[in-house]
Design a protein around this motif. Structure first.
Motif, mmCIF file in Angstrom:
data_model
loop_
_atom_site.group_PDB
_atom_site.id
_atom_site.type_symbol
_atom_site.label_atom_id
_atom_site.label_comp_id
_atom_site.label_asym_id
_atom_site.label_seq_id
_atom_site.Cartn_x
_atom_site.Cartn_y
_atom_site.Cartn_z
ATOM 1 N N GLU A 182 -5.759 -4.578 -2.000
ATOM 2 C CA GLU A 182 -4.714 -3.662 -1.788
ATOM 3 C C GLU A 182 -3.890 -3.403 -0.558
ATOM 4 O O GLU A 182 -4.390 -2.441 0.291
ATOM 5 C CB GLU A 182 -5.465 -2.251 -2.039
ATOM 6 N N CYS A 183 -3.122 -4.152 -0.051
ATOM 7 C CA CYS A 183 -2.426 -4.137 1.023
ATOM 8 C C CYS A 183 -0.917 -4.561 1.051
ATOM 9 O O CYS A 183 -0.486 -5.344 0.176
ATOM 10 C CB CYS A 183 -2.990 -5.153 2.172
ATOM 11 N N GLY A 184 -0.001 -3.807 1.537
ATOM 12 C CA GLY A 184 1.232 -4.068 1.250
ATOM 13 C C GLY A 184 1.843 -5.128 2.216
ATOM 14 O O GLY A 184 2.609 -5.988 1.828
ATOM 15 N N HIS A 222 -0.293 -8.928 -6.572
ATOM 16 C CA HIS A 222 -0.909 -7.904 -5.906
ATOM 17 C C HIS A 222 -1.956 -7.388 -6.519
ATOM 18 O O HIS A 222 -1.921 -7.061 -7.772
ATOM 19 C CB HIS A 222 0.304 -6.755 -5.385
ATOM 20 N N SER A 270 4.069 1.861 -1.628
ATOM 21 C CA SER A 270 4.183 1.057 -0.335
ATOM 22 C C SER A 270 5.515 0.509 -0.397
ATOM 23 O O SER A 270 5.819 -0.094 -1.231
ATOM 24 C CB SER A 270 2.794 -0.089 -0.503
ATOM 25 N N TYR A 327 5.700 -3.571 -1.427
ATOM 26 C CA TYR A 327 5.561 -4.255 -2.749
ATOM 27 C C TYR A 327 6.133 -3.338 -3.717
ATOM 28 O O TYR A 327 6.320 -3.889 -4.825
ATOM 29 C CB TYR A 327 4.031 -4.388 -3.055
ATOM 30 N N CYS A 357 -2.674 0.555 -0.351
ATOM 31 C CA CYS A 357 -2.049 -0.203 0.786
ATOM 32 C C CYS A 357 -2.716 0.251 2.049
ATOM 33 O O CYS A 357 -2.810 1.500 2.417
ATOM 34 C CB CYS A 357 -0.436 -0.042 0.907
ATOM 35 N N CYS A 405 -0.538 2.421 4.523
ATOM 36 C CA CYS A 405 -0.233 3.967 3.971
ATOM 37 C C CYS A 405 -1.785 4.504 4.134
ATOM 38 O O CYS A 405 -1.759 5.757 4.452
ATOM 39 C CB CYS A 405 -0.155 3.609 2.809
#
Lengths: 468, 226
Positions: free
Chosen positions: A283-285, A312, A343, A346, A421, A424
């Motif tokens: 969970e990362c943008g 994702h 985010s 994505y 993200c 975020c």
């Protein structure tokens, strides 16, 4: 003094250099040296000649100076509509000046460029969607960051970040051994509650290869455990690579294009070696942006896509809920006003707005999900993107910028913000610390674990017996 | 004089105008670089075309994009200004007469005088609003240069002079020549200034549309919403 010992045009490539830079706490000497760093105007002109082509030159020239981008920028709004925060002004007074002067700019100008490129823009690309010509100033600022980096004008933390990637192929000093050990440790720790839980390392031909953010093994190893448990419940055939496991890219934030390429190369090598059917990122943008959206181009892949489908985390969650691999206990769904942070990397820049809403429809009791206004591709940046969260000298600027997101969240009335993200998530945490809204924030994984139905055969023996 | 400025000089103007714009288009497209722009233009022609059209069409229609809807008043002024700028010179009956006299083209569509007047007044009024806006709003003033103001004046000059010619205020010949020459000046300047957006708009919007269609919004069912 043209080149400093710490602040210079060369990227960090050895542990010694990295340690020396780290020893200069908060970059005091580094920034002092930067004031005297010489600009290699010839090299700058050459770089422009080779890399600044019709798209960017046209953007800079055609800008009608209409100011329609002003209100699109959260920095402009958060700073009482300060005209120097208008995106068109920011880019024209920085990159525009460099291009018009064909690189003949001085040290003061480059330091001004650095301040604007990292302290007044998070490369969220929102302005680009409001410009009648489609001039994307986020793209230009990320290009400007590349020019700044090549001349040594880059915030201290990001010079370090770029060095970390070049040395460890991770944004933090986590070696492949450390990573594998962390996985083993997490697995052992969960055995009592989750008998048979596995984190397979370097398994060839798995359905899913899972890559993460180095912060997870370093600071939040439970995130890896949560991912493992969810895969376990969903019955996925998955694995992690011992090398090429970090999909983040502080090099992208730093404008270190060569470093970007090296980082993604490591991940794609793992894909080629382990031949998974698909890859799934955490969970990362920005990690998704770097590895899946921009990465293929850094590596010169003409199809512009990773070697195998690269999802994702939200895409996998939506799929697992849709296909019933993960089933939600209706009684445990979220029954309080809850909002979702889109985010930029994505949602606006990859189009996953529908997928994230689909997840909400499964995990939130109908009637409790509140959209931010604006949302989806028009959502505002959390305020900490583009590397800004990690840069000390611009901390105050960032905190002012938070006001827009703060007010957006406040207006929803929600006390829980779902933020799939890392950036975020961090930004909202820091925002809460400063502005005390009384909100909670969460990744998807811990929320899902609280409400997912665990199949009987996966429960620990005693518990299963007790229930009988 | 009249023969010269509507004869050889007009031809020269057209050569510069069309030649210059052709050069602009070719230079732009040749300068697109899939690796530097990070958009796989050639690999996904269908996605690219769809994205480009979506992006251009939504921004050509008044209030057709989220961005236009965000600024309803400006959008109104913008479209009145541009509608007049495009429609009047192309379809004015007085211009069609020239086409018929010189080239024997008799099928050219024309608009009524009343509509032409309305559109021309629209151009002049909105130009004033745009100028005032430039000077009054801090976020626009900080961007404004003399060049911007010069371009607005150059763009509106043929409309003001043309309006005076049609309504025969006085000094018909002077205003007629002023109209023809300012019109030619405008056409000559277009390729060399940011007025080249008469084609540049389509190029730039097309490019960002391709970017989102191929890459940055390809996971969304409908692409970018614009």
């Amino acid at each position: 003094m043209p080149e400093g010992t710490l602040c210079n045009k060369n990227p960090i490539t050895t542990k010694e250099q990295l340690d020396a830079l780290l020893a200069d706490k908060t970059g005091k000497i580094y920034y002092e040296e930067m004031k005297h760093l010489e600009v290699d105007t010839e090299k700058l002109a050459e770089t422009l000649q080779a890399t600044c082509k019709s798209r960017i030159r046209t953007w800079l020239e055609i800008c009608a100076h209409c100011g329609l981008c002003a209100d699109s920028c959260f920095f402009y709004l958060a700073n009482q509509k300060d005209p120097t925060q208008v995106p068109a002004y920011k880019i024209q007074s920085t990159l525009g000046e460099i291009v018009r002067k064909n690189g003949q700019v001085d040290n003061a100008h480059m330091r001004y460029c650095m301040d604007v490129a990292w302290g007044k823009c998070t490369c969220c690309n929102r302005c680009g969607t409001f410009c009648p010509y489609g001039i994307d100033m986020g793209v230009m600022f990320s290009y400007l960051r590349g020019l700044c980096f090549s001349q040594g004008f880059v915030p201290w933390e990001l010079k370090i970040g770029s060095g970390m990637h070049r040395i460890f192929r991770a944004q933090m000093d986590v070696t492949p051994e450390d990573f594998v050990e962390t996985c083993e440790w997490m697995c052992e720790e969960q055995q009592e509650e989750w008998p048979g839980l596995e984190i397979p390392v370097d398994k060839v031909g798995a359905d899913i290869l899972y890559t993460c953010n180095a912060r997870e093994p370093k600071h939040y190893p439970e995130d890896i455990a949560e991912a493992a448990i969810l895969f376990h419940i969903a019955g996925e055939d998955w694995t992690v690579p011992s090398e090429g496991w970090d999909q983040t890219s502080l090099t992208m934030f730093a404008g270190d294009w060569e470093g970007c390429r090296l980082q993604v190369e490591g991940i794609y090598r793992a894909i080629e070696k382990l031949k998974p059917k698909r890859v799934l990122g955490t969970e990362c943008g920005h990690a998704h942006r770097a590895t899946v959206i921009e990465g293929p181009y850094w590596l010169g892949r003409e199809d512009g896509r990773p070697p195998v489908p690269y999802l994702h985390y939200t895409e996998w969650v939506a799929e697992a809920l849709r296909t019933g691999k993960l089933k939600i206990d209706p009684a445990k769904r979220i029954k309080e006003p809850v909002t979702l942070q889109d985010s930029c990397n994505y949602i606006r820049n990859y189009g996953l707005k529908e997928v994230t809403r689909e997840i909400m429809s499964y995990i939130v009791e109908p009637g409790y999900f509140v959209e931010m206004e604006p949302c989806k591709e028009y959502n505002f940046c959390c305020g900490g993107g583009g590397g800004l969260n990690g840069i000390g000298i611009y901390r105050q600027w960032r905190n002012i910028g938070f006001k827009v997101k703060r007010d957006q969240i406040k207006a929803t009335g929600a006390k829980l913000v779902i933020a799939p993200c890392h950036n975020c998530w961090d930004a909202i945490r820091d925002m809460e610390e400063i502005y005390e809204l009384g909100i909670r924030w969460s990744f998807l994984k811990p929320l899902l674990l609280k409400m997912v139905i665990v199949p009987e055969h996966l429960k620990p023996k005693e518990e299963a017996e007790e229930e009988e | 004089m009249y023969q010269f400025i509507t004869g050889p000089l007009l031809w020269l103007t057209f050569i510069i105008f069309f030649g210059g714009l052709t050069f602009r288009v070719v230079w732009y497209i040749r300068g697109l670089d899939w690796k530097l722009d990070r958009v796989a233009y050639r690999t996904y022609p269908a996605l690219g075309l769809k994205g480009a059209l979506q992006s251009i069409i939504h921004w050509l229609i008044p209030y057709g994009s989220y961005g236009w809807r965000a600024k309803p008043l400006y959008t109104l002024v913008f479209f009145i200004f541009h509608a007049g700028l495009v429609v009047v010179p192309l379809f004015l009956a007085g211009h069609a007469v020239l086409l018929e006299e010189r080239w024997g083209i008799s099928w050219w569509p024309t608009i009524s005088m009343a509509l032409a007047d309305t559109l021309t007044i629209g151009v002049m009024v909105t130009a004033v609003i745009i100028l005032v806006r430039r000077l009054v709003l801090p976020e626009v003033r900080i961007l404004t240069t003399f060049y911007d103001i010069f371009l607005i004046l150059v763009s509106v000059a043929p409309f003001v002079s043309g309006f005076l010619v049609v309504h025969q205020v006085r000094d018909y010949t002077f205003w007629l020549y002023a109209h023809i020459l300012s019109g030619e000046l405008l056409l000559i300047l277009i390729p060399f200034t940011k007025l080249f957006h008469v084609v540049g708009f389509f190029l730039s919007r097309g490019q960002i549309g391709m970017d989102f269609g191929i890459k940055r919004a390809w996971k969304s069912r409908k692409g970018f919403a614009w």
